[in-house]
Design an enzyme around this catalytic site. Structure first.
Site, mmCIF file in Angstrom:
data_model
loop_
_atom_site.group_PDB
_atom_site.id
_atom_site.type_symbol
_atom_site.label_atom_id
_atom_site.label_comp_id
_atom_site.label_asym_id
_atom_site.label_seq_id
_atom_site.Cartn_x
_atom_site.Cartn_y
_atom_site.Cartn_z
ATOM 1 N N ASP A 1 0.864 -1.164 -0.180
ATOM 2 C CA ASP A 1 -0.035 0.000 0.017
ATOM 3 C C ASP A 1 0.763 1.207 -0.009
ATOM 4 O O ASP A 1 1.649 1.359 0.816
ATOM 5 C CB ASP A 1 -1.030 -0.043 1.104
ATOM 6 C CG ASP A 1 -2.094 0.920 1.025
ATOM 7 O OD1 ASP A 1 -2.391 1.283 -0.055
ATOM 8 O OD2 ASP A 1 -2.987 1.044 2.084
ATOM 9 N N LYS B 1 -8.152 -1.394 3.494
ATOM 10 C CA LYS B 1 -7.684 -0.186 3.679
ATOM 11 C C LYS B 1 -7.530 0.364 5.197
ATOM 12 O O LYS B 1 -6.565 1.041 5.466
ATOM 13 C CB LYS B 1 -8.312 0.971 2.709
ATOM 14 C CG LYS B 1 -7.965 2.351 2.844
ATOM 15 C CD LYS B 1 -6.455 2.351 2.222
ATOM 16 C CE LYS B 1 -6.665 2.599 0.567
ATOM 17 N NZ LYS B 1 -5.454 2.797 0.103
ATOM 18 N N LYS C 1 -8.164 14.448 -3.033
ATOM 19 C CA LYS C 1 -8.403 13.844 -1.707
ATOM 20 C C LYS C 1 -8.387 14.894 -0.808
ATOM 21 O O LYS C 1 -7.493 15.764 -0.733
ATOM 22 C CB LYS C 1 -7.875 12.699 -1.526
ATOM 23 C CG LYS C 1 -8.275 11.830 -0.521
ATOM 24 C CD LYS C 1 -7.685 10.583 -0.186
ATOM 25 C CE LYS C 1 -6.087 10.822 0.029
ATOM 26 N NZ LYS C 1 -5.412 9.498 0.219
#
Length: 585
Positions: free
Chosen positions: A381, A430, A471
């Site tokens: 990630d 996540k 974001k």
């Protein structure tokens, strides 16, 4: 009023002192910023880029400058060298390799019968050998047609072809800002009181990202120019100029398994490999071979930047060992994720594979296969925005003796990543990777935390289509202070999601390739590579994958120091301790 920025090594016999620099500075025409001309000066053999003014401004001038004129304080920045060599009996350069002998200083601990500990300094001599030849390299992205894949591709093309583009703020030039390897520096010492640095990618020979060959897979058959337009990440004028290069780029078919991603991704799935899971792995291996041969590549690195998958169930007899996993593959067991299939194909082809998403791609059977075949794997990630800040801030708070008791992280985004994360099973992947990032920092201080004690830590992600790739991340950190006090830090972070991730993708791939060219040994053993689980990639990942019984380090400064200091060791340089004793005695 002069500001110097050192660029690279050079020399000028007419400028060999501070006095001569000052004389030239006083003779220059008045500076108007930001449209000032750029001049180059040299002082003590160091080439500098300078912006000039005829004389320092008076106090009155500083308080009543004419519109458009900005005065800056006389300052000299650090020296930046373009390249260097190490002159030491412990370092040997040949055309093929750099070999260094390095004394690794550490500690060992001993516990006696009464429970008392003794700390003992240790010294181990390692020998490093790094191949100097930089290979012709290819990068294959899983999810090439997504926001990250198209942004990486456009960025590489813009840098390769020197494309500039117009925005409402003026003309922009291509760069690799946000890349550790391409846009950061490392200290190598000081020269007559001035700190001297080199670009990170000059410590050891590294591939130029503008020269990599790009390819990959996607479950959508949209060409990359149209996919870039769909992503809405890059400025229109830049898209217009790179689109002709990207129009003919079409991803290879990917692996679509609706059980592992959100149902809302079905409309994109127009380009998938058919057949059993074993047949899909065989096709991926063929794709890798053909890509390498077609482009005459020396090395290929594969990186997963596709949709976040749900966690795979860990099942005894299915994925707990390599033997069981390969048998399950032949039985076409459903509980083998697409990312695990990609990992197996790369391991079998001895191609480095990096997981840029949070799911548990590397089930025990995959890890066992990678270790047995000595094939590099890394993950998990990307650590690009909110979590990167968290790995800095919590390390600072705990290191300063403050006690974080509550960490609340909220973010919303409107790209396809956020769309896929609407499904609870993919969000859970996540959530896990974001939540574990503070564990080692908390565990390091039992003065503040009782055994088993942990801050309240909440992670929320919402999909808001309107914000697109921009974001928004909001964090609240509450800490206990001296004598019962409370401190709350609130942070708002607007993250251009793919523009932060793209440089990390390049860093991960370039460093993975570099790691394959480094060998080491100690105690007279034969040279061998690093452990195939690439801990050196931890700086770029939220949930670093490490070998068994290896401490997990999440604190960002420690991760960077680990990577930099090992690269320094490869050229015989000591770690940068920041002690600077030469100025303290």
């Amino acid at each position: 009023v002069s500001h110097f920025t050192c660029l690279r090594a050079g020399s000028d016999p007419h400028l060999n002192s501070r006095a001569s620099v000052a004389r030239l500075w006083r003779a220059q025409p008045r500076l108007r910023l930001p449209a000032a001309p750029v001049r180059r000066l040299t002082w003590l053999g160091l080439e500098r880029r300078a912006k000039h003014s005829r004389s320092p401004p008076s106090a009155a001038a500083r308080t009543s400058s004419s519109p458009g004129t900005h005065h800056v304080t006389l300052s000299t920045t650090m020296v930046l060298l373009d390249s260097f060599t190490v002159d030491s009996p412990n370092v040997k350069y040949t055309d093929e390799t750099i070999t260094s002998s390095y004394e690794y200083l550490s500690t060992s601990l001993k516990k006696d019968d009464k429970g008392s500990f003794t700390v003992m300094p240790t010294s181990t001599t390692y020998e490093f050998r790094t191949k100097r030849k930089v290979p012709k390299m290819g990068i294959m992205l899983v999810g090439w047609g997504g926001n990250n894949g198209t942004t990486v591709t456009a960025g590489v093309l813009a840098n390769k072809h020197g494309i500039t583009w117009r925005t409402k703020d003026g003309v922009k030039k291509p760069n690799f800002w946000g890349s550790l390897t391409q846009a950061s520096t490392c200290r190598v010492g000081n020269f007559e009181g001035e700190e001297v640095f080199v670009p990170f990618n000059r410590l050891l020979p590294m591939v130029n990202p503008a020269e990599v060959v790009l390819g990959g897979w996607d479950i959508s058959d949209m060409n990359l120019a149209d996919a870039m337009d769909r992503a809405q990440v890059l400025d229109y004028d830049l898209q217009r100029q790179v689109a002709p290069y990207m129009k003919e780029m079409v991803p290879l078919p990917g692996i679509y398994d609706p059980d592992f991603i959100a149902a809302n991704q079905e409309s994109r799935a127009t380009n998938s490999i058919q057949g059993t899971k074993a047949e899909q792995v065989a096709q991926l291996r063929k794709d890798l071979q053909e890509f390498k041969a077609k482009n005459s590549l020396d090395q290929v690195v594969v990186l997963w930047t596709a949709n976040t998958e749900r966690y795979s169930d860990l099942i005894t007899g299915l994925n707990d060992t390599e033997q069981n996993l390969r048998a399950a593959l032949e039985r076409d067991e459903p509980e083998i994720s697409p990312s695990t299939l990609f990992a197996l194909a790369c391991i079998d082809e001895k191609v480095p594979f990096i997981n840029g998403s949070p799911q548990n791609t590397f089930v025990p059977g995959v890890i066992e296969a990678a270790v047995r075949l000595n094939s590099l794997i890394g993950g998990d990630d990307f650590k690009s925005g909110q979590t990167k800040m968290k790995s800095v801030l919590v390390d600072f708070l705990v290191g300063a003796g403050l006690k974080p008791t509550s960490i609340v992280s909220y973010n919303h985004l409107g790209n396809n990543d956020g769309y896929n994360l609407q499904a609870p099973q993919t969000f859970r992947s996540k959530e896990i990777s974001k939540s574990n990032v503070v564990d080692d920092m908390v565990a390091s201080n039992e003065i503040l935390y009782e055994p088993g004690e942990h801050p309240d830590h909440v992670v929320v992600i919402k999909y808001v289509k309107n914000v697109g790739d921009s974001k928004r991340a909001m964090d609240e950190y509450t800490s206990d202070l001296f004598m019962g006090g409370k401190n709350t830090i609130v942070m708002h972070n607007t993250c251009e999601d793919s523009l932060l991730a793209a440089p990390l993708i390049l860093d991960l791939c370039l460093l993975a390739e570099l790691i394959t060219r480094i060998e080491l040994r100690k105690d007279g053993e034969a040279f061998h590579g690093f452990h195939p689980i690439a801990v050196l990639l931890s700086y770029m990942t939220k949930a670093p994958l490490v070998p068994p019984n290896t401490p997990v380090v999440n604190a960002l400064p420690k991760q960077r120091a680990m990577l930099e200091n090992i690269m320094r060791a490869c050229v015989g340089l000591p770690p940068d301790s920041s002690m600077m004793l030469e100025f303290k005695s």
